[in-house]
Design a protein around this motif. Structure first.
Motif, PDB file in Angstrom:
ATOM      1  N   THR A  27       0.847  -1.186   0.000  1.00 30.18           N
ATOM      2  CA  THR A  27       0.000   0.000   0.000  1.00 30.18           C
ATOM      3  C   THR A  27       0.886   1.240   0.000  1.00 30.18           C
ATOM      4  N   SER A  42       0.680   5.523   0.008  1.00 24.38           N
ATOM      5  CA  SER A  42      -0.077   6.765   0.131  1.00 24.38           C
ATOM      6  C   SER A  42       0.712   7.873  -0.547  1.00 24.38           C
ATOM      7  N   LEU A  75      -2.246   7.003 -10.245  1.00 24.92           N
ATOM      8  CA  LEU A  75      -3.191   5.878 -10.231  1.00 24.92           C
ATOM      9  C   LEU A  75      -2.803   4.781 -11.205  1.00 24.92           C
ATOM     10  N   GLU A 124      -1.129  -0.979  -4.263  1.00 26.64           N
ATOM     11  CA  GLU A 124      -2.426  -0.401  -3.947  1.00 26.64           C
ATOM     12  C   GLU A 124      -2.138   1.047  -3.589  1.00 26.64           C
ATOM     13  N   ARG A 145      -3.378   5.124  -2.813  1.00 28.90           N
ATOM     14  CA  ARG A 145      -4.410   6.076  -2.423  1.00 28.90           C
ATOM     15  C   ARG A 145      -3.760   7.448  -2.462  1.00 28.90           C
ATOM     16  N   LEU A 177      -4.080  11.754  -1.689  1.00 31.28           N
ATOM     17  CA  LEU A 177      -4.689  12.910  -1.046  1.00 31.28           C
ATOM     18  C   LEU A 177      -4.164  14.158  -1.738  1.00 31.28           C
ATOM     19  N   ALA A 206     -11.491  13.425  -7.094  1.00 31.26           N
ATOM     20  CA  ALA A 206     -11.881  12.615  -5.933  1.00 31.26           C
ATOM     21  C   ALA A 206     -13.261  11.987  -6.138  1.00 31.26           C
ATOM     22  N   ASP A 253     -12.974   8.780  -8.460  1.00 29.34           N
ATOM     23  CA  ASP A 253     -12.195   7.594  -8.090  1.00 29.34           C
ATOM     24  C   ASP A 253     -12.110   7.494  -6.570  1.00 29.34           C
ATOM     25  N   ARG A 268     -10.124   6.069  -4.710  1.00 28.69           N
ATOM     26  CA  ARG A 268      -8.761   6.077  -4.171  1.00 28.69           C
ATOM     27  C   ARG A 268      -8.229   7.487  -3.951  1.00 28.69           C
ATOM     28  N   VAL A 269      -8.975   8.478  -4.417  1.00 26.08           N
ATOM     29  CA  VAL A 269      -8.539   9.869  -4.352  1.00 26.08           C
ATOM     30  C   VAL A 269      -9.404  10.639  -3.361  1.00 26.08           C
ATOM     31  N   GLN A 270      -8.751  11.435  -2.524  1.00 24.80           N
ATOM     32  CA  GLN A 270      -9.434  12.335  -1.607  1.00 24.80           C
ATOM     33  C   GLN A 270      -8.929  13.747  -1.862  1.00 24.80           C
ATOM     34  N   TRP A 287      -2.180  11.804   7.604  1.00 22.17           N
ATOM     35  CA  TRP A 287      -3.025  11.019   6.703  1.00 22.17           C
ATOM     36  C   TRP A 287      -2.341   9.782   6.131  1.00 22.17           C
TER      37      TRP A 287
END
Length: 92
Positions: free
Chosen positions: A7, A9, A29, A35, A37, A39, A57, A60, A62-64, A85
């Motif tokens: 994972t 970030s 992405l 995996e 994600r 921000l 966001a 998808d 996975r996007v914030q 985060w």
């Protein structure tokens, strides 16, 4: 040997760079073998950066996207994303 993917970030600080977000986020992405994600933190940009971030966001999971009401500067923005985060793991 583990078969799960690591994972990752990714924090994307943004100030007046909305025009680059589509390509930037697509690149993140599109990474294989992890995996991911993301921000996006808009640091009170006067342009449409946050609207672009929010659209990404919304499209998808996975996007914030976050937006600062006042400009906090790049160090505070990096720290918010990385210290508050981000999470991940390492696979060997």
């Amino acid at each position: 040997m583990s078969t799960s993917r690591p994972t990752v970030s990714v924090v994307v600080p943004c100030y007046r760079y909305g025009q680059y977000l589509d390509q930037c986020i697509a690149s993140i992405l599109g990474q294989e073998g992890v995996e991911v994600r993301v921000l996006i933190i808009d640091d009170a940009s006067p342009d449409d950066s946050f609207e672009t971030a929010q659209r990404l966001a919304d499209s998808d999971p996975r996007v914030q996207a976050r937006r600062h009401e006042t400009n906090r500067g790049h160090i505070a923005t990096y720290n918010e994303g990385l210290l508050e985060w981000a999470e991940g793991n390492t696979a060997f």
